[in-house]
Design an enzyme around this catalytic site. Structure first.
Site, PDB file in Angstrom:
ATOM      1  N   TYR A   1     118.982  11.021  33.797  1.00  0.00           N
ATOM      2  CA  TYR A   1     120.318  10.863  33.740  1.00  0.00           C
ATOM      3  C   TYR A   1     121.083  11.558  34.556  1.00  0.00           C
ATOM      4  CZ  TYR A   1     120.392   8.072  29.460  1.00  0.00           C
ATOM      5  OH  TYR A   1     119.936   7.237  28.400  1.00  0.00           O
TER       6      TYR A   1
ATOM      7  N   LYS B   1     106.286  14.774  26.528  1.00  0.00           N
ATOM      8  CA  LYS B   1     105.288  14.107  27.145  1.00  0.00           C
ATOM      9  C   LYS B   1     104.483  14.916  27.920  1.00  0.00           C
ATOM     10  CE  LYS B   1     102.808  10.212  27.255  1.00  0.00           C
ATOM     11  NZ  LYS B   1     102.209   9.271  26.169  1.00  0.00           N
TER      12      LYS B   1
ATOM     13  N   ASP C   1     105.481   9.185  22.126  1.00  0.00           N
ATOM     14  CA  ASP C   1     104.832   7.923  21.839  1.00  0.00           C
ATOM     15  C   ASP C   1     104.477   8.023  20.254  1.00  0.00           C
ATOM     16  OD1 ASP C   1     102.947   9.683  22.590  1.00  0.00           O
ATOM     17  OD2 ASP C   1     101.809   7.880  23.663  1.00  0.00           O
TER      18      ASP C   1
ATOM     19  N   ASP D   1     117.628   9.478  24.168  1.00  0.00           N
ATOM     20  CA  ASP D   1     118.349   8.010  23.895  1.00  0.00           C
ATOM     21  C   ASP D   1     117.483   7.149  23.228  1.00  0.00           C
ATOM     22  OD1 ASP D   1     120.341   5.940  24.678  1.00  0.00           O
ATOM     23  OD2 ASP D   1     118.468   5.370  26.256  1.00  0.00           O
TER      24      ASP D   1
ATOM     25  N   ASP E   1     117.931   5.358  18.882  1.00  0.00           N
ATOM     26  CA  ASP E   1     118.084   3.946  18.459  1.00  0.00           C
ATOM     27  C   ASP E   1     117.149   3.560  17.500  1.00  0.00           C
ATOM     28  OD1 ASP E   1     119.957   3.419  20.440  1.00  0.00           O
ATOM     29  OD2 ASP E   1     119.319   1.528  20.876  1.00  0.00           O
TER      30      ASP E   1
HETATM   31  C1  IPM Z   1     123.884   6.310  24.492  1.00  0.00           C
HETATM   32  C2  IPM Z   1     124.079   5.037  25.101  1.00  0.00           C
HETATM   33  C3  IPM Z   1     124.420   5.536  26.645  1.00  0.00           C
HETATM   34  C4  IPM Z   1     123.006   6.405  26.986  1.00  0.00           C
HETATM   35  C5  IPM Z   1     124.457   4.472  27.610  1.00  0.00           C
HETATM   36  C6  IPM Z   1     125.645   3.542  27.414  1.00  0.00           C
HETATM   37  C7  IPM Z   1     124.800   4.984  28.870  1.00  0.00           C
HETATM   38  O1  IPM Z   1     123.003   4.180  24.969  1.00  0.00           O
HETATM   39  O2  IPM Z   1     124.944   6.793  23.948  1.00  0.00           O
HETATM   40  O3  IPM Z   1     122.971   6.416  23.682  1.00  0.00           O
HETATM   41  O4  IPM Z   1     122.305   5.957  27.502  1.00  0.00           O
HETATM   42  O5  IPM Z   1     123.312   7.562  26.658  1.00  0.00           O
HETATM   43 MN    MN Z   2     121.689   4.807  23.806  1.00  0.00          MN
END
Ligand code: IPM
Ligand code: MN
Length: 372
Positions: A155, A207, A240, A264, A268
């Site tokens: 990032y 990793k 993974d 990140d 999710d």
């Molecule tokens: C998150 C989002 C952000 C990230 C994006 C919107 C830049 O996906 O907060 O997880 O990748 O950090």
């Molecule tokens: Mn995200």
């Protein structure tokens, strides 16, 4: 009705003047951001009233709409003001008419970097009554927290193109990992594991078999810092495999520490096993500076203005903010109220909750006021 309101004894002038007030910058942002933040504020104000402190909200109109009108993302003057507040409460950033990266880099990531919010803290908690796609897993099985490094890695924005647009084009994007950056993140994770005092287990997710430079540094720092925490059990998993275990045996995890990109991605997945984006919250933490709290789900343009999106993620982000500010009792009230609310709701999915966005907020407020 709140207990204070029914009290026969009026509040003394002294208690009025001593009530602590926090300055909170609020950035409702794009899409459904404003709708969920409205409910979050309602719940936080209710909890503050019960616990005798105040939240002074300072709204900022950063986001896609402002960018479309003015081509401004995060003006320096606004950033200067944001450095002065006690915390930031953010809805969502992302607009269908703006090219990917502009708002994300210009607002969200710039805030994280400029305010040096080097931890992204993301609890993965299955609340009672919430449906998880993992068969046979219960709230006691899904209760861990991810410590994502938040200012470095892929990032950082290091890289570039050469020969752009030609057949010889080369694109490079480097992962930046500084000993300082890795160490402060890893140390935060060890401290948190100790404080949580659950299974006292910290898992480094990396990793090391492929990222033989970046994650070699991480592993060495992890081992070194770990020597200061003999009471914390340490573990390593490749990213993974980590995804696999999160689905198969989420009960194995207590605290996971990982780099920015992997954090990140796995959060999710974490959001999905805890019932979806409608409930997933996160905090961008600078332990000595200004921290920022947000639902992690994005702006959901499809549901904008329908009063259909679930505000619980924003409410839970607000709970994290109060805890960070040291208002543990208020945070606890909200946590309990959310649990009571999820028991009541059939689904957390937008438009299928059986309640509107504002009704869910009302239910949580009611429980906040009723709890002791
Ligand atoms: C998150 C989002 C952000 C990230 C994006 C919107 C830049 O996906 O907060 O997880 O990748 O950090
Ligand atoms: Mn995200």
């Amino acid at each position: 009705m709140s207990k204070r309101a029914t009290s026969v004894k009026p509040p003394t002038p002294a208690s009025k003047t001593t009530a602590k007030t926090y300055r909170i910058a609020v950035i409702p942002g794009d899409g459904t951001g404003p709708e969920v933040i409205r409910e979050g504020r309602k719940v936080l104000d209710a909890a503050a009233a019960e616990e005798d402190f105040r939240l002074a909200w300072h709204p900022y109109d950063l986001g896609g709409e402002r960018y479309v009108k003015t081509k401004e993302t995060l003006p320096d003057s606004v950033l200067k003001e944001l450095r002065q507040v006690d915390a930031i409460y953010l809805g969502a950033i992302g607009h269908p008419d703006v090219a990917p990266g502009i708002l994300e880099r210009g607002i969200l990531l710039r805030l994280r970097f400029e305010l040096d919010q080097y931890i992204n803290l993301r609890p993965v908690t299955l609340y009672p009554g919430v449906w998880t796609p993992l068969r046979d897993k219960k709230p006691e099985d899904i209760d861990f927290i991810v410590v994502r490094e938040n200012t470095e890695g892929l990032y950082a924005g290091a890289g570039g193109f050469s020969h752009k647009g030609t057949p010889e084009e080369v694109a490079v994007q480097s992962s930046i990992n500084t000993r300082h950056g890795v160490e402060r993140c890893v140390r935060f994770a060890f401290e948190l594991t100790r404080e949580r005092n659950r299974r006292k287990k910290l898992t480094f997710c990396g990793k090391t078999n492929v990222l033989t430079f970046a994650h070699d540094l991480w592993q060495r720092v992890f081992d070194e810092v770990g020597k200061d925490y003999p009471d914390v059990h340490t573990e390593y998993t490749h990213v993974d495999a980590c995804c696999m275990w999160m689905v198969k045996n989420p009960e194995w995890f207590d605290v996971i520490v990982t780099d920015n990109m992997f954090g990140d991605i796995i959060t999710d997945l974490g959001a999905m096993i805890q019932g979806g984006m409608g409930i997933a919250a996160g905090g961008n933490i600078n332990p000595k500076g200004v921290s920022m709290f947000e639902p992690i789900g994005g702006s959901a343009p499809k549901y904008t203005g329908q009063n259909a999106i679930n505000p619980l993620a924003a409410i839970c982000a607000g709970r994290m903010m109060l805890e960070h500010l040291g208002q543990r009792r208020a945070a606890q009230r909200i946590e309990q109220a959310v649990k009571q609310t999820t028991r009541q709701l059939k689904s957390l999915a937008a438009g299928k909750m059986g309640y509107s966005t504002s009704e869910v907020g009302d239910v949580v407020v009611k429980h906040v006021q009723a709890s002791a």
